[in-house]
Design a protein around this motif. Structure first.
Motif, PDB file in Angstrom:
ATOM      1  N   VAL A  57       0.740  -1.187   0.063  1.00  0.00           N
ATOM      2  CA  VAL A  57       0.141  -0.087   0.121  1.00  0.00           C
ATOM      3  C   VAL A  57       1.060   1.111   0.088  1.00  0.00           C
ATOM      4  O   VAL A  57       1.595   1.324   0.963  1.00  0.00           O
ATOM      5  N   ALA A  58       0.864   1.949  -0.970  1.00  0.00           N
ATOM      6  CA  ALA A  58       1.821   3.123  -1.184  1.00  0.00           C
ATOM      7  C   ALA A  58       1.707   4.305  -0.071  1.00  0.00           C
ATOM      8  O   ALA A  58       2.941   4.573   0.329  1.00  0.00           O
ATOM      9  N   ALA A  63       7.900   1.078   8.550  1.00  0.00           N
ATOM     10  CA  ALA A  63       9.102   0.771   8.153  1.00  0.00           C
ATOM     11  C   ALA A  63       9.226  -0.624   7.927  1.00  0.00           C
ATOM     12  O   ALA A  63       9.872  -1.012   6.849  1.00  0.00           O
ATOM     13  N   VAL A  64       8.786  -1.466   8.933  1.00  0.00           N
ATOM     14  CA  VAL A  64       8.845  -2.961   8.649  1.00  0.00           C
ATOM     15  C   VAL A  64       7.271  -3.480   8.547  1.00  0.00           C
ATOM     16  O   VAL A  64       6.480  -3.022   9.480  1.00  0.00           O
ATOM     17  N   PRO A  83      -2.381  -1.962   5.158  1.00  0.00           N
ATOM     18  CA  PRO A  83      -1.273  -1.123   5.800  1.00  0.00           C
ATOM     19  C   PRO A  83      -0.572  -1.985   6.992  1.00  0.00           C
ATOM     20  O   PRO A  83      -1.241  -2.568   7.594  1.00  0.00           O
ATOM     21  N   GLY A  84       0.691  -1.957   6.619  1.00  0.00           N
ATOM     22  CA  GLY A  84       1.351  -2.986   7.666  1.00  0.00           C
ATOM     23  C   GLY A  84       1.634  -4.371   7.178  1.00  0.00           C
ATOM     24  O   GLY A  84       2.396  -5.080   7.785  1.00  0.00           O
ATOM     25  N   THR A  85       1.206  -4.372   5.818  1.00  0.00           N
ATOM     26  CA  THR A  85       1.655  -5.713   5.447  1.00  0.00           C
ATOM     27  C   THR A  85       1.974  -5.604   3.984  1.00  0.00           C
ATOM     28  O   THR A  85       1.764  -4.348   3.231  1.00  0.00           O
ATOM     29  N   THR A 116      11.347  -4.887   4.940  1.00  0.00           N
ATOM     30  CA  THR A 116      11.794  -3.687   4.900  1.00  0.00           C
ATOM     31  C   THR A 116      11.697  -2.999   3.789  1.00  0.00           C
ATOM     32  O   THR A 116      12.296  -3.700   2.968  1.00  0.00           O
ATOM     33  N   ILE A 117      11.004  -2.106   3.550  1.00  0.00           N
ATOM     34  CA  ILE A 117      10.990  -1.242   2.286  1.00  0.00           C
ATOM     35  C   ILE A 117      12.128  -0.205   2.317  1.00  0.00           C
ATOM     36  O   ILE A 117      11.852   0.774   3.076  1.00  0.00           O
TER      37      ILE A 117
END
Ligand code: AMP
Ligand code: MG
Length: 397
Positions: A57-58, A63-64, A83-85, A116-117
């Motif tokens: 989800v942009a 962070a993780v 969000p969060g996945t 991590t992105i």
């Protein structure tokens, strides 16, 4: 005797595009499309990942994020990316619901299900939206398109497994002359091997048409008539060579006059003056001169454009280029002459040298030629350095 341009126009005026046929698209290479092909679906049909990586989800700021599943190409997974996945995804796979962007695997790190992105992400990143390549309703290929490898791939993509195309014309080819023997034989006294049937059938094939071999026909009225009739029955176009000069056994033109309409029997051209063109109903008949160079050059100037027109092509003529003569060229001012030449690029010019002795029987004068110099009537010899027009018939280096 008529000028070359008039003869070309008469031929094309009597040449009608063949009726279109429906063929499997796999059989349609080098055919001209007789219908417009539209897309009935979007390509890609669904939002598809352009890379291997993670669907996200942009707007997510975690962070993780936790891995919820895998979406490989070829099916639709039934999880949601929130969000969060994130979800692992491969190139060409549909974007899972909830996700709106993909991050390339190179910009991520995965450990024990925690991802991590390492990159900022915008909605739509690395996603090919539906219809990006082809939109539903769009013209994919307009009528008149020549079908090459990319076009066949497109037909496959949009599921157009059959198409309307203009067929390859069937062209019956015969050689006439009592002196001719098959190429596999040793000629007896006064005999020569038949060259024209082979050069002409090859030229027919290169022009996208299908040759039909009618063999060698003797200069005997009955035999000639039977074979000419057989050719006209099986083919769209009849090509004969020989038997159109002024000799006693030159029987082809009177025969065509009896069977159909002869539109011209002499053209002011060298080589090829006795070229004869007739129609028998819708069928075209070209009686080409017997000298091997005359036969091939008249094929090039008069027959090839007609074969292309029958197949639905619209560019019928060879490209014409202005060339500089590398040496003096002798030319008879009475006729339009087509001399065989080799054209090369030199600085900003195209420079032409002829292929040596230009006798109508010397097929070697066509070997290696990539151009025909068009030397107009009404003008005599040409000097080195003069510019003339050339039909480009092969690759120019
Ligand atoms: P014609 O127009 O029949 O008088 O032929 C003109 C010249 O071309 C003669 O020298 C023929 O022997 C020659 N010729 C005719 N047909 C062929 C052929 N199929 N292959 C090679 N030479 C030919
Ligand atoms: Mg003859």
């Amino acid at each position: 005797m008529i000028p070359v341009e008039d003869a070309q126009q008469i031929v094309l005026a009597h040449t009608l595009v063949l009726p279109a046929v429906r063929v499997a698209f796999t059989e349609a290479l080098d055919r001209v499309l007789a219908q417009t092909v539209y897309a009935t679906e979007n390509i890609p049909p669904f939002p598809a990942s352009a890379v291997d990586g993670y669907a996200v989800v942009a707007a997510d700021i975690e962070a993780v994020r936790w891995l919820v599943g895998e979406q490989m190409a070829g099916y639709v997974a039934d999880f949601q990316v929130r969000p969060g996945t994130v979800a692992r995804i491969t190139t060409g796979a549909p974007l899972p619901s909830g996700a709106d962007a993909v991050v390339m695997v190179e910009f991520t790190e995965e450990r024990d299900g925690a991802v991590t992105i390492r990159r900022a992400v915008k909605a739509g990143d690395n996603v090919r939206p539906p219809g990006q390549d082809i939109a539903r309703g769009e013209v994919v290929l307009p009528a008149g398109t020549l079908l090459s490898p990319a076009e066949l791939g497109l037909l496959a993509t949009v599921g157009q497994t059959e198409v309307q195309v203009y067929p390859a014309p069937r062209v019956a080819v015969m050689s006439t002359g009592n002196e001719l023997v098959e190429s596999g034989y040793l000629p007896g006294p006064g005999q020569i091997r038949d060259a024209n049937r082979y050069s002409l059938m090859a030229a027919v094939r290169q022009a996208g048409a299908l040759p039909i071999d009618l063999g060698i026909v003797r200069d005997r009225p009955g035999e000639l008539e039977a074979q000419v009739r057989a050719g006209l029955e099986q083919a769209d176009v009849l090509l004969t060579s020989g038997g159109v000069s002024m000799g006693e056994l030159d029987l082809v033109k009177p025969l065509l006059e009896r069977l159909g309409t002869v539109h011209f029997g002499r053209v002011n051209t060298k080589p090829g003056k006795p070229l004869t063109f007739a129609t028998v109903g819708q069928k075209l008949a070209f009686a080409l001169p017997g000298f091997p160079v005359s036969a091939l050059v008249t094929f090039e100037i008069f027959v090839r454009p007609a074969l292309l027109k029958l197949q639905g092509h619209t560019r019928l003529m060879r490209p014409v280029r202005e060339v500089v003569l590398a040496h003096d060229v002798r030319h008879d001012p009475e006729r339009t002459e087509f001399q065989r030449a080799i054209v090369v690029r030199q600085d900003n010019d195209y420079v032409a040298s002829t292929t040596g002795f230009q006798g109508s029987g010397r097929l070697l004068s066509m070997v290696g030629a990539n151009a025909l110099l068009r030397l107009p009537s009404g003008q005599g010899n040409f000097a080195a350095g003069q510019r003339v027009q050339a039909l480009i018939i092969g690759e120019v280096e």
